[in-house]
Write a protein that holds these residues in place. Structure first.
Motif, PDB file in Angstrom:
ATOM      1  N   GLU A   1       1.131  -9.698  -6.774  1.00  0.00           N
ATOM      2  CA  GLU A   1      -0.282  -9.367  -6.615  1.00  0.00           C
ATOM      3  C   GLU A   1      -0.786  -9.637  -5.205  1.00  0.00           C
ATOM      4  N   ARG A   2      -0.227 -10.663  -4.563  1.00  0.00           N
ATOM      5  CA  ARG A   2      -0.659 -11.019  -3.203  1.00  0.00           C
ATOM      6  C   ARG A   2      -0.156 -10.039  -2.145  1.00  0.00           C
ATOM      7  N   PHE A   3       0.776  -9.196  -2.535  1.00  0.00           N
ATOM      8  CA  PHE A   3       1.447  -8.284  -1.606  1.00  0.00           C
ATOM      9  C   PHE A   3       0.716  -6.951  -1.680  1.00  0.00           C
ATOM     10  N   ASP A   4      -0.250  -6.717  -0.761  1.00  0.00           N
ATOM     11  CA  ASP A   4      -1.176  -5.610  -1.010  1.00  0.00           C
ATOM     12  C   ASP A   4      -1.648  -4.862   0.230  1.00  0.00           C
ATOM     13  N   THR A   5      -0.936  -4.974   1.356  1.00  0.00           N
ATOM     14  CA  THR A   5      -1.336  -4.245   2.557  1.00  0.00           C
ATOM     15  C   THR A   5      -0.113  -3.619   3.224  1.00  0.00           C
ATOM     16  N   VAL A   6      -0.374  -2.652   4.101  1.00  0.00           N
ATOM     17  CA  VAL A   6       0.707  -2.070   4.905  1.00  0.00           C
ATOM     18  C   VAL A   6       1.321  -3.142   5.796  1.00  0.00           C
ATOM     19  N   ALA A   7       0.506  -4.056   6.290  1.00  0.00           N
ATOM     20  CA  ALA A   7       1.036  -5.147   7.113  1.00  0.00           C
ATOM     21  C   ALA A   7       2.023  -5.996   6.325  1.00  0.00           C
ATOM     22  N   ASP A   8       1.749  -6.227   5.045  1.00  0.00           N
ATOM     23  CA  ASP A   8       2.689  -6.975   4.199  1.00  0.00           C
ATOM     24  C   ASP A   8       4.030  -6.257   4.124  1.00  0.00           C
TER      25      ASP A   8
END
Length: 274
Positions: free
Chosen positions: A74-81
């Motif tokens: 759930e914490r993994f939620d951006t292109v940067a991630d």
């Protein structure tokens, strides 16, 4: 030449508890290779180019966490991630002088990777009808696919009708997978969905060679958008592909591979013999 077969998909554990599923083509014999990043339509859209490139290099094609049923924390939620995760993947595989190739949002991820590559793992980028920057002029901006019917998106994405998905023929499982992939894409894209308003202003820091390949008939991301993307890099190069739209690696695989080959021989490794 016979194209090397892909190995069965495997799951690789990365720092921070994340796992990523990867498909590998060819063999890692030289400690380098190509990382191929798919767009919102999923990993199948880059399988052909990954297989073809494996005649020349070891190729790794990850499935973005949350796509095709893979887990996404759930914490993994951006292109940067995603960018940081794939840099971790290169560290884990100990690959250097890597060419990162990304289509659509995969190109956005590739650009973000280059901005964060403090281990100097990446040697070059190839962006295939990438999204990620914000166009200055309204007419050059990327179409937000959330506002367009799937059948219309298909027409905007492919020049040749034979390549357009027939959504009416999809099974319930295929529809569910496609829908879940789009929901995952929306999470990664954030509020602006197809771009980071600050990305263009950061790309002057990417000094490695960058090739921007563009299907000239793209109805999603216009040709002038692609030229603007290439111009944002200090060492950017632009290669338009005729008779192709948002997926030049599918509609014009030969021309796309030719553009990449010319880029490698003229810019990335001038004078090198394949």
């Amino acid at each position: 030449m016979t194209t090397p077969a892909s190995t069965p998909a495997r799951t690789i554990a990365l720092p921070g508890g994340l796992t990523v599923t990867v498909q590998e083509f060819g063999e890692n014999t030289e400690g380098t290779g190509v990382l191929v990043l798919h767009g919102g339509a999923g990993p199948r859209t880059v399988a052909g180019i990954s297989s073809a490139l494996s005649e020349h290099a070891y190729v790794v094609t990850p499935t973005h966490p949350g796509f095709d049923g893979t887990p996404r924390p759930e914490r993994f939620d951006t292109v940067a991630d995603l960018a940081v995760a794939y840099l971790d993947l290169l560290d884990t595989l100990d690959l250097k002088s890597v060419m990162v190739i990304g289509n659509s949002v995969g190109g956005w991820i590739a650009a973000e990777m280059a901005l964060r590559d403090n281990q100097n793992r990446i040697g070059a980028l190839t962006l295939l009808n990438a999204v990620g920057i914000h166009a200055h002029m309204v007419e050059n901006r990327v179409v937000d696919p959330r506002t367009v019917a799937p059948s219309d998106i298909s027409q905007l994405s492919f020049v040749n009708a034979k390549f357009r998905p027939d959504f009416a023929s999809f099974t319930d499982e295929q529809r569910a997978t496609a829908g879940a992939n789009q929901k995952t894409l929306a999470i990664y894209g954030g509020d602006h969905f197809t771009y980071d308003p600050k990305l263009r202003g950061r790309l002057h820091r990417v000094t490695i060679p960058v090739l921007v390949v563009w299907g000239e008939e793209d109805g999603i991301a216009p040709l002038k958008y692609g030229r603007g993307y290439a111009d944002s890099f200090p060492n950017g190069h632009f290669a338009p592909i005729a008779n192709a739209a948002h997926f030049p690696q599918i509609e014009q695989l030969g021309a796309t591979l030719g553009a990449i080959g010319d880029f490698v021989s003229a810019v990335v490794k001038p004078g090198a013999v394949d």
